[in-house]
Design an enzyme around this catalytic site. Structure first.
Site, mmCIF file in Angstrom:
data_model
loop_
_atom_site.group_PDB
_atom_site.id
_atom_site.type_symbol
_atom_site.label_atom_id
_atom_site.label_comp_id
_atom_site.label_asym_id
_atom_site.label_seq_id
_atom_site.Cartn_x
_atom_site.Cartn_y
_atom_site.Cartn_z
ATOM 1 N N SER A 154 0.851 -1.184 0.000
ATOM 2 C CA SER A 154 0.000 0.000 0.000
ATOM 3 C C SER A 154 0.888 1.236 0.000
ATOM 4 O O SER A 154 2.112 1.123 0.027
ATOM 5 C CB SER A 154 -0.907 0.008 1.227
ATOM 6 N N LYS A 155 0.251 2.381 0.012
ATOM 7 C CA LYS A 155 1.006 3.637 -0.059
ATOM 8 C C LYS A 155 2.035 3.778 1.055
ATOM 9 O O LYS A 155 3.024 4.475 0.897
ATOM 10 C CB LYS A 155 0.039 4.827 0.000
#
Ligand code: GLU
Length: 462
Positions: free
Chosen positions: A236-237
């Site tokens: 994820s980010k």
């Protein structure tokens, strides 16, 4: 003929997990001399945006994953979906369900209390007459038996039909739902192999049942495991860039990203570096790993530098030109980018870094105070010799420049290491650059002489 598709939902940028399934679908189609289709699954009108569509198209183009058909847009197929729903209602493979929200909620609460899996109870499945008010359309899922398919990655998978309830295929406003539109399009587009993320694995038995009810032969499926961050959690980010175009912004070459993504969860012996032609030749769905793969930024950087060093110079230069513009450097005002890349490739892992570290080749340098302070008066004579040597060089090449420095060292009985760092500061404003002769060469005679003058002038006026 093999036909594969990449079917992103345009609810955000193209992330690298999506790019990897797109790549696998592309490679498989190319290898089998089949066709690769791009389909934009934009039926979720609330979450789909035209910016996301554009972002996906841009990323596909940057990656050079060329599709043979498309982009198709599901929002342009609403008539077709409506027709198929009508056909299914006629054929009795689907039915109208008039159950109210309240009924469904009560049912759900009851099932949860009894520790059962919440599912539709089939109340409207056998209605003889039309009910009243709004309705949804549900697929009549088989009540018994098993759905079995040979997943090309996971092997044989089985789902009991008792686990699958009657899926809504049209909402009360008549719009079709996700699993249904996928089915109709895969069928209409004659898709033979669906390669997609394994987050869709639970949709597959439902889709197969609908395809069979339509009299269609289901395609082959390959469900690709997800990508994890280095901490073992879903990527994820938090782990850094996840969008393909962010990798571009960070200075990666598309070849490096594709090579990296191909190898992430797929292998061919110990080989790490693959040209596109090799990927097309060697890619095999059966060699996709069953377990999730962890993203390794170091390896991607290593591959990127490899492609910076060995890629087609014109192509790398083209990509670098974009970065030069991004960081506000006029690339026309200095050495050619091909020459720059040759000088900097060993020293930089990304094109962004290369652009940022190359400003002095294209723009004037200002010496900061601590840099100026290093130009002590006793070194002026040797610097002057270097300066004059450069002015008078009959040919402007690396060897000749090297010779000027060597001669200056001999003439003043100084080691090169004593004054070359100052020449570097004069040229670049800093202490890090390619070898000094290459640096001077690329800066060009006029500028190099001017910069020597400026640096020496600073000392005299101090
Ligand atoms: N539109 C789906 C997604 O973006 C992909 C569906 C599929 O490949 O079947 O996750």
């Amino acid at each position: 003929m093999v036909r594969t598709r990449f079917a992103p939902s345009p609810t955000g940028y193209l992330h690298i997990g999506g790019a990897r399934t797109a790549l696998y679908s592309y490679l498989f189609a190319r290898q089998q001399q089949g066709q690769f289709i791009l389909r934009i699954e934009d039926t979720d009108l609330e979450r789909s945006t035209s910016e996301s569509v554009q972002a996906i198209l841009d990323a596909m183009q940057w990656l050079n994953l060329q599709y043979d058909e498309g982009p198709y847009y599901q929002t342009q197929h609403f008539d077709r979906y409506r027709d198929v729903i009508a056909d299914m209602l006629n054929a009795g493979t689907a039915y109208r369900c008039y159950c109210s929200k309240e009924h469904l909620e009560a049912l759900r609460t009851e099932q949860m209390a009894a520790k059962q899996k919440p599912r539709y109870d089939g109340r409207c499945r056998h209605l003889q007459e039309a009910g009243e008010g709004a309705f949804v359309v549900r697929f009549k899922n088989p009540l018994e038996g098993v759905v079995e398919f040979d997943d090309l990655v996971r092997g044989t998978l089985r789902f009991a039909n008792t686990e699958l309830d009657d899926l809504i295929i049209a909402r009360s406003d008549g719009t079709p739902t996700y699993n249904f539109t996928v089915v109709v399009d895969d069928w209409d587009m004659k898709i033979t192999h669906v390669i997609r993320g394994d987050d869709h694995i639970n949709n597959t038995p439902r889709q197969i049942n609908i395809l069979r009810a339509l009299g269609a032969t289901p395609p082959h499926y390959a469900h690709v495991p997800m990508i994890l961050g280095s901490d073992g959690k879903r990527l994820s980010k938090r782990h850094g860039a996840v969008s393909v175009m962010q990798y571009r912004e960070e200075g990666f070459l598309p070849e490096a990203l594709l090579n990296y993504l191909a190898r992430l969860g797929w292998s061919y012996g110990d080989q790490e570096i693959f040209s596109m032609a090799e990927l097309v030749q060697f890619f095999n769905v059966n060699n996709i790993s069953r377990s999730p793969a962890a993203f390794n930024p170091e390896k991607l950087l290593w591959l990127n530098q490899h492609y910076i060093k060995t890629g087609d110079p014109a192509h790398v230069a083209n990509e670098l030109a974009w970065h030069m513009e991004q960081v506000g450097i006029d690339a026309n005002n200095g050495p050619t980018l091909v020459d720059l890349i040759a000088a900097q490739a060993e020293r930089t892992k990304t094109l962004r870094e290369m652009a940022e570290k190359s400003r002095y080749f294209y723009a004037d340098v200002q010496l900061a105070g601590d840099m100026k302070a290093q130009f002590t008066p006793e070194l002026m004579p040797v610097l002057k010799t270097v300066r004059d040597g450069l002015v008078n060089l009959p040919t402007w090449d690396k060897e000749a420049i090297h010779h000027v420095l060597q001669q200056a060292a001999e003439m003043h009985a100084l080691k090169l290491g004593k004054f070359a760092p100052l020449v570097r500061i004069a040229m670049t404003g800093g202490t890090v650059s390619p070898p000094i002769d290459t640096t001077i060469l690329l800066i060009g005679r006029e500028r190099a002489v001017l910069r020597m003058d400026q640096a020496m002038l600073g000392v005299m006026s101090a």
